[in-house]
Design an enzyme around this catalytic site. Sequence first.
Site, mmCIF file in Angstrom:
data_model
loop_
_atom_site.group_PDB
_atom_site.id
_atom_site.type_symbol
_atom_site.label_atom_id
_atom_site.label_comp_id
_atom_site.label_asym_id
_atom_site.label_seq_id
_atom_site.Cartn_x
_atom_site.Cartn_y
_atom_site.Cartn_z
ATOM 1 N N ASP A 1 47.967 42.073 -17.161
ATOM 2 C CA ASP A 1 48.465 43.338 -17.698
ATOM 3 C C ASP A 1 47.881 43.523 -19.095
ATOM 4 O OD1 ASP A 1 49.826 45.482 -18.647
ATOM 5 O OD2 ASP A 1 51.845 44.683 -18.250
ATOM 6 N N ILE B 1 42.556 51.924 -18.338
ATOM 7 C CA ILE B 1 43.457 52.760 -19.137
ATOM 8 C C ILE B 1 44.851 52.681 -18.519
ATOM 9 C CG2 ILE B 1 41.815 54.455 -20.025
ATOM 10 C CD1 ILE B 1 42.828 56.327 -17.737
ATOM 11 N N TYR C 1 46.000 59.879 -25.330
ATOM 12 C CA TYR C 1 44.835 59.326 -24.624
ATOM 13 C C TYR C 1 43.560 59.671 -25.401
ATOM 14 C CZ TYR C 1 41.100 59.360 -21.085
ATOM 15 O OH TYR C 1 39.921 59.205 -20.411
ATOM 16 N N LEU D 1 34.582 64.984 -16.049
ATOM 17 C CA LEU D 1 35.546 64.888 -14.944
ATOM 18 C C LEU D 1 34.972 64.061 -13.789
ATOM 19 C CD1 LEU D 1 38.254 65.812 -13.693
ATOM 20 C CD2 LEU D 1 37.014 67.765 -12.743
HETATM 21 C C1 LIG Z 1 37.015 70.049 -20.759
HETATM 22 O O1 LIG Z 1 37.644 68.817 -20.772
HETATM 23 C C2 LIG Z 1 37.806 68.200 -19.536
HETATM 24 C C3 LIG Z 1 38.659 66.981 -19.698
HETATM 25 O O2 LIG Z 1 38.097 66.071 -20.603
HETATM 26 C C4 LIG Z 1 36.450 67.872 -18.994
HETATM 27 O O3 LIG Z 1 36.591 67.244 -17.750
HETATM 28 C C5 LIG Z 1 35.661 69.125 -18.877
HETATM 29 O O4 LIG Z 1 34.340 68.794 -18.524
HETATM 30 C C6 LIG Z 1 35.664 69.939 -20.132
HETATM 31 N N1 LIG Z 1 35.210 71.286 -19.881
HETATM 32 C C7 LIG Z 1 33.953 71.675 -19.980
HETATM 33 C C8 LIG Z 1 33.662 73.109 -19.714
HETATM 34 O O5 LIG Z 1 33.084 70.903 -20.321
#
Ligand SMILES: *[C@@H]1O[C@H](CO)[C@@H](O)[C@H](O)[C@H]1NC(C)=O
Length: 295
Positions: free
Chosen positions: A89, A118, A183, A217
């Site tokens: 942990d 995380i 975060y 993302l």
């Molecule tokens: C905005 O933030 C999110 C989360 O970090 C990310 O996934 C996304 O790519 C970002 N938006 C743009 C338009 O880059």
Amino acid sequence: MWKKILALFIGVMVGYWLIDDFNPDALKGKRVVVTGSSTGIGEQIAYHYARMGAHVMVTSRRENTLKQVVQKCKELGPPEGKYFYKAADMANMSATQLVIKEAVSRLGGIDILILNHILPIPLGMWEGSPQNLTITDKIVDVNFKAYVHLTSHALPHLVASNGSIIVVSSLAGKIGQPFTAVYSATKFALDGFFGGLRQEFRMKGCDVSITLCVIGLVGTENAIKGLKDYGQHYLLEMLPAETPRDTALAIIRGGAMRRREIFHPYLSIRLMTLFRDWMPNVVEYINRSMFTVPV
Ligand SMILES: *[C@@H]1O[C@H](CO)[C@@H](O)[C@H](O)[C@H]1NC(C)=O
Ligand SMILES: *[C@@H]1O[C@H](CO)[C@@H](O)[C@H](O)[C@H]1NC(C)=O
Ligand SMILES: *[C@@H]1O[C@H](CO)[C@@H](O)[C@H](O)[C@H]1NC(C)=O
Ligand SMILES: *[C@@H]1O[C@H](CO)[C@@H](O)[C@H](O)[C@H]1NC(C)=O
């Protein structure tokens, strides 16, 4: 004049992109520790390294899942590959020390330390409630302090091998993100700590590389579920999510080439970070426009 400059700029960018001296064979026999490796990006990192012939120690809280990851590494890797797990942990700093100790005794040293774990927490607006304040300690412990502790315990071994530290961060570690303020803060903190460490390594002539991975993302189960649970359907529709597998490969590549930072997906994340100091309001607006404010 401007056209020439623009053409030159684009030429240099494309050239930089095409010159790729990544050689997976160079990772054969490397001794690797990956944290947060029972699911998502960490799991895929373990599989790529196994395929490339590296020896891998995986760690996370969940022993059962780790056993399955080790089993799959055995199937993917060469017969001489060594694969181990240690359940731990990362909120417990003594456990971070045990992970490194175990890795050194099992693998005979460490060449690459990948800090990836995380604490999964639900998205939400910061209200400063007692609950928000209590969980903050734990988030800082897991997402930041454990990275510092793991690095400190591994450092003598990384120095001995001229090894690499790979820190998995996020766009949230370069641009503050709504619904994940703490975060975001821990990811900024990693940039600060490892930035300072990198400077000191240069001063000391210490040949340990530090790669910070700025990731957008990624379609891990946890990330998608978190966004869905918080009603972020617009963002999920608008932003194509990278696969954990491709993201893992980009991370391994950047580390192997001893880059100081990598961006994935490259173009959008690079541009966002490039423009954040020149036009922060625009960049934040673009980012914010992807999110839905819950009613
Ligand atoms: C905005 O933030 C999110 C989360 O970090 C990310 O996934 C996304 O790519 C970002 N938006 C743009 C338009 O880059
Ligand atoms: C922290 O980890 C150590 C070493 O594994 C263990 O002995 C101890 O019980 C753990 N502490 C907690 C609070 O779980
Ligand atoms: C903050 O606390 C409130 C109430 O305790 C909770 O509903 C919300 O989800 C929390 N937000 C975060 C980001 O922890
Ligand atoms: C690490 O780098 C130093 C200096 O570049 C070199 O002398 C040494 O042999 C290297 N050690 C290993 C294990 O590669």
